[in-house]
Motif scaffolding. Sequence first.
Motif, PDB file in Angstrom:
ATOM      1  N   THR A  84      23.599   9.199  12.211  1.00 27.08           N
ATOM      2  CA  THR A  84      24.312   9.480  10.963  1.00 27.08           C
ATOM      3  C   THR A  84      23.569   8.852   9.788  1.00 27.08           C
ATOM      4  O   THR A  84      23.358   9.504   8.754  1.00 27.08           O
ATOM      5  CB  THR A  84      25.751   8.952  11.021  1.00 27.08           C
ATOM      6  OG1 THR A  84      26.453   9.608  12.086  1.00 27.08           O
ATOM      7  CG2 THR A  84      26.488   9.222   9.709  1.00 27.08           C
ATOM      8  N   LEU A  85      23.157   7.601   9.951  1.00 26.67           N
ATOM      9  CA  LEU A  85      22.399   6.945   8.881  1.00 26.67           C
ATOM     10  C   LEU A  85      21.079   7.665   8.620  1.00 26.67           C
ATOM     11  O   LEU A  85      20.670   7.844   7.463  1.00 26.67           O
ATOM     12  CB  LEU A  85      22.148   5.485   9.228  1.00 26.67           C
ATOM     13  CG  LEU A  85      23.349   4.541   9.094  1.00 26.67           C
ATOM     14  CD1 LEU A  85      22.981   3.141   9.556  1.00 26.67           C
ATOM     15  CD2 LEU A  85      23.860   4.506   7.648  1.00 26.67           C
ATOM     16  N   ARG A  86      20.417   8.089   9.681  1.00 23.92           N
ATOM     17  CA  ARG A  86      19.144   8.796   9.497  1.00 23.92           C
ATOM     18  C   ARG A  86      19.372  10.118   8.738  1.00 23.92           C
ATOM     19  O   ARG A  86      18.575  10.493   7.867  1.00 23.92           O
ATOM     20  CB  ARG A  86      18.490   9.061  10.846  1.00 23.92           C
ATOM     21  CG  ARG A  86      17.924   7.808  11.536  1.00 23.92           C
ATOM     22  CD  ARG A  86      17.194   8.195  12.811  1.00 23.92           C
ATOM     23  NE  ARG A  86      16.700   7.053  13.549  1.00 23.92           N
ATOM     24  CZ  ARG A  86      15.536   6.437  13.320  1.00 23.92           C
ATOM     25  NH1 ARG A  86      14.734   6.877  12.344  1.00 23.92           N
ATOM     26  NH2 ARG A  86      15.154   5.415  14.063  1.00 23.92           N
ATOM     27  N   CYS A  87      20.417  10.820   9.092  1.00 23.18           N
ATOM     28  CA  CYS A  87      20.729  12.078   8.398  1.00 23.18           C
ATOM     29  C   CYS A  87      21.037  11.836   6.929  1.00 23.18           C
ATOM     30  O   CYS A  87      20.541  12.557   6.047  1.00 23.18           O
ATOM     31  CB  CYS A  87      21.919  12.767   9.064  1.00 23.18           C
ATOM     32  SG  CYS A  87      21.587  13.487  10.683  1.00 23.18           S
ATOM     33  N   LEU A  88      21.854  10.836   6.652  1.00 26.12           N
ATOM     34  CA  LEU A  88      22.229  10.547   5.269  1.00 26.12           C
ATOM     35  C   LEU A  88      21.014  10.138   4.447  1.00 26.12           C
ATOM     36  O   LEU A  88      20.864  10.534   3.282  1.00 26.12           O
ATOM     37  CB  LEU A  88      23.293   9.453   5.231  1.00 26.12           C
ATOM     38  CG  LEU A  88      24.641   9.809   5.878  1.00 26.12           C
ATOM     39  CD1 LEU A  88      25.522   8.581   5.971  1.00 26.12           C
ATOM     40  CD2 LEU A  88      25.331  10.926   5.110  1.00 26.12           C
ATOM     41  N   PRO A 114      25.590   1.846   1.446  1.00 24.23           N
ATOM     42  CA  PRO A 114      25.251   2.514   0.176  1.00 24.23           C
ATOM     43  C   PRO A 114      24.899   3.985   0.331  1.00 24.23           C
ATOM     44  O   PRO A 114      25.102   4.772  -0.601  1.00 24.23           O
ATOM     45  CB  PRO A 114      24.058   1.701  -0.325  1.00 24.23           C
ATOM     46  CG  PRO A 114      24.237   0.343   0.265  1.00 24.23           C
ATOM     47  CD  PRO A 114      24.850   0.577   1.614  1.00 24.23           C
ATOM     48  N   LEU A 115      24.375   4.382   1.486  1.00 27.11           N
ATOM     49  CA  LEU A 115      24.072   5.790   1.713  1.00 27.11           C
ATOM     50  C   LEU A 115      25.340   6.646   1.746  1.00 27.11           C
ATOM     51  O   LEU A 115      25.276   7.864   1.547  1.00 27.11           O
ATOM     52  CB  LEU A 115      23.305   5.967   3.022  1.00 27.11           C
ATOM     53  CG  LEU A 115      21.853   5.488   3.049  1.00 27.11           C
ATOM     54  CD1 LEU A 115      21.300   5.532   4.464  1.00 27.11           C
ATOM     55  CD2 LEU A 115      20.992   6.329   2.103  1.00 27.11           C
ATOM     56  N   VAL A 116      26.480   6.005   2.009  1.00 26.75           N
ATOM     57  CA  VAL A 116      27.762   6.707   2.060  1.00 26.75           C
ATOM     58  C   VAL A 116      28.531   6.547   0.762  1.00 26.75           C
ATOM     59  O   VAL A 116      29.162   7.488   0.269  1.00 26.75           O
ATOM     60  CB  VAL A 116      28.612   6.193   3.246  1.00 26.75           C
ATOM     61  CG1 VAL A 116      29.986   6.852   3.259  1.00 26.75           C
ATOM     62  CG2 VAL A 116      27.892   6.444   4.560  1.00 26.75           C
ATOM     63  N   THR A 117      28.491   5.357   0.185  1.00 23.36           N
ATOM     64  CA  THR A 117      29.326   5.046  -0.988  1.00 23.36           C
ATOM     65  C   THR A 117      28.621   5.259  -2.316  1.00 23.36           C
ATOM     66  O   THR A 117      29.269   5.231  -3.364  1.00 23.36           O
ATOM     67  CB  THR A 117      29.793   3.585  -0.910  1.00 23.36           C
ATOM     68  OG1 THR A 117      28.644   2.716  -0.914  1.00 23.36           O
ATOM     69  CG2 THR A 117      30.593   3.333   0.363  1.00 23.36           C
ATOM     70  N   GLU A 406      19.076  -0.397  12.054  1.00 17.95           N
ATOM     71  CA  GLU A 406      19.397  -0.770  10.672  1.00 17.95           C
ATOM     72  C   GLU A 406      18.548   0.060   9.714  1.00 17.95           C
ATOM     73  O   GLU A 406      17.417   0.418  10.008  1.00 17.95           O
ATOM     74  CB  GLU A 406      19.121  -2.258  10.413  1.00 17.95           C
ATOM     75  CG  GLU A 406      20.001  -3.207  11.211  1.00 17.95           C
ATOM     76  CD  GLU A 406      21.439  -3.260  10.752  1.00 17.95           C
ATOM     77  OE1 GLU A 406      21.706  -2.696   9.655  1.00 17.95           O
ATOM     78  OE2 GLU A 406      22.281  -3.837  11.442  1.00 17.95           O
ATOM     79  N   ILE A 407      19.131   0.341   8.560  1.00 14.76           N
ATOM     80  CA  ILE A 407      18.392   0.940   7.437  1.00 14.76           C
ATOM     81  C   ILE A 407      18.614   0.046   6.221  1.00 14.76           C
ATOM     82  O   ILE A 407      19.750  -0.248   5.869  1.00 14.76           O
ATOM     83  CB  ILE A 407      18.851   2.367   7.140  1.00 14.76           C
ATOM     84  CG1 ILE A 407      18.321   3.316   8.217  1.00 14.76           C
ATOM     85  CG2 ILE A 407      18.356   2.828   5.774  1.00 14.76           C
ATOM     86  CD1 ILE A 407      18.652   4.772   7.972  1.00 14.76           C
TER      87      ILE A 407
END
Length: 407
Positions: A84-88, A114-117, A406-407
């Motif tokens: 999910t993080l990689r996609c975002l 931060p990638l979500v918010t 982690e990203i």
Amino acid sequence: MTPSDSGCSEHPTSRRPFAVINPAKSHPEAIVAAVAARDPERARQYAKRHGIPIVHDSYQSLLEDPSIDAVYIALPNAYHYEWTLRCLKAGKHVLLEKPSCSNAEEARKLFTHPLVTGSNAPVLLEAFHNQFHPAWQTFLSQVHQSPYGGTVKHASSSFHLPQGYLALDDIRFQYKMAGGCLMDLGTYPLSCVRQILGKGEKLHPVSAQYQPLPPAVSASEPQIDTAISAAYETDNGKTAEIDGNLLTEGRWSFLPASWAKALPGFQWPVTRAILEDVLVDSQDDGAQHFVRRTVTLWNQVMPVLYHRIDVCDTHILRRSGENVKTWEEVKYIKAYNWPADDEKSKTYQDWWTNYRCQLEEFINRIKGRNESGVWIDGAESIAQMEAIDRTYNKLGLKARPTSAFEI
């Protein structure tokens, strides 16, 4: 991406083309354009079977494809957080299979990232598809908008799969893959009772039992639950019960015991809400008139196939604390679409599945259009995973492993 279509991808380990591929066929703005897998040959076979034009040799290759706008993640639970993080990060919108993560720690990190918010962040939705169907929302309206008022005092929900539907080596029975009944179909009943009790109601498990894997394989996977039942209380004194089973045995009482046990079992998925007694009037003779509402939804999982909402209002005349008369008023409701006076009913179709309804709102959100109002936000997804972890703790089982990514 053009103004009128959204390129999506689906992972071939999902055995459910009805989750995205079939719904996309009826959506004028959705195209399932690509697929990726760790095994390229399997991806090619999947693409050929479902008419998907592009096959990527790796997940990362898919994320680098500029024609892809959104990704449906149906990977094993253990990979949800990382991919999910990689996609975002790649700027892709994400429709994420439930449960959103392996545990609450991951969920908090994901949905506050931060990638979500951040401003203009891609859309992220946990795919609790049943919540998007009009039947579920109609059920909730009968619970939360009773003409007599009152609040819910008890909620219950169950969902079973027949024995033999899953092999014992299925990834759902692997701890390292974040498996277990509560991490699969058991998460539906838990989400249902949480929706009924209302946001902000924290569920505290007061009792819980689980069924381990059969003895022949349980030694290698001691943390796995194949069935789960649990009872909860909230800080406000509300109660709830859930029941789920991935290996339901037959309950055919007319057969010899050995035969009955060998056959798969079947139970209707059912969700029920019981409201508190509400005083509606007092009579001249000193009797008080109370009403207790009970609302039951049969087949909350796939209501397009069949469902029924039973609304039972039990009227009670009570004098000096004693019940002197009771009677019931019952109505039966089906809701394959929104009410006729609702603008949404002009768009939605009676034959739409939960998944088609979900896809409608996912794309509406991407396009920035007015939606039905049904959505699952990050706070809800976090609260769901926290409830799962608390339940596993009550069972004496470990929360599922946390990713080191982690990203």
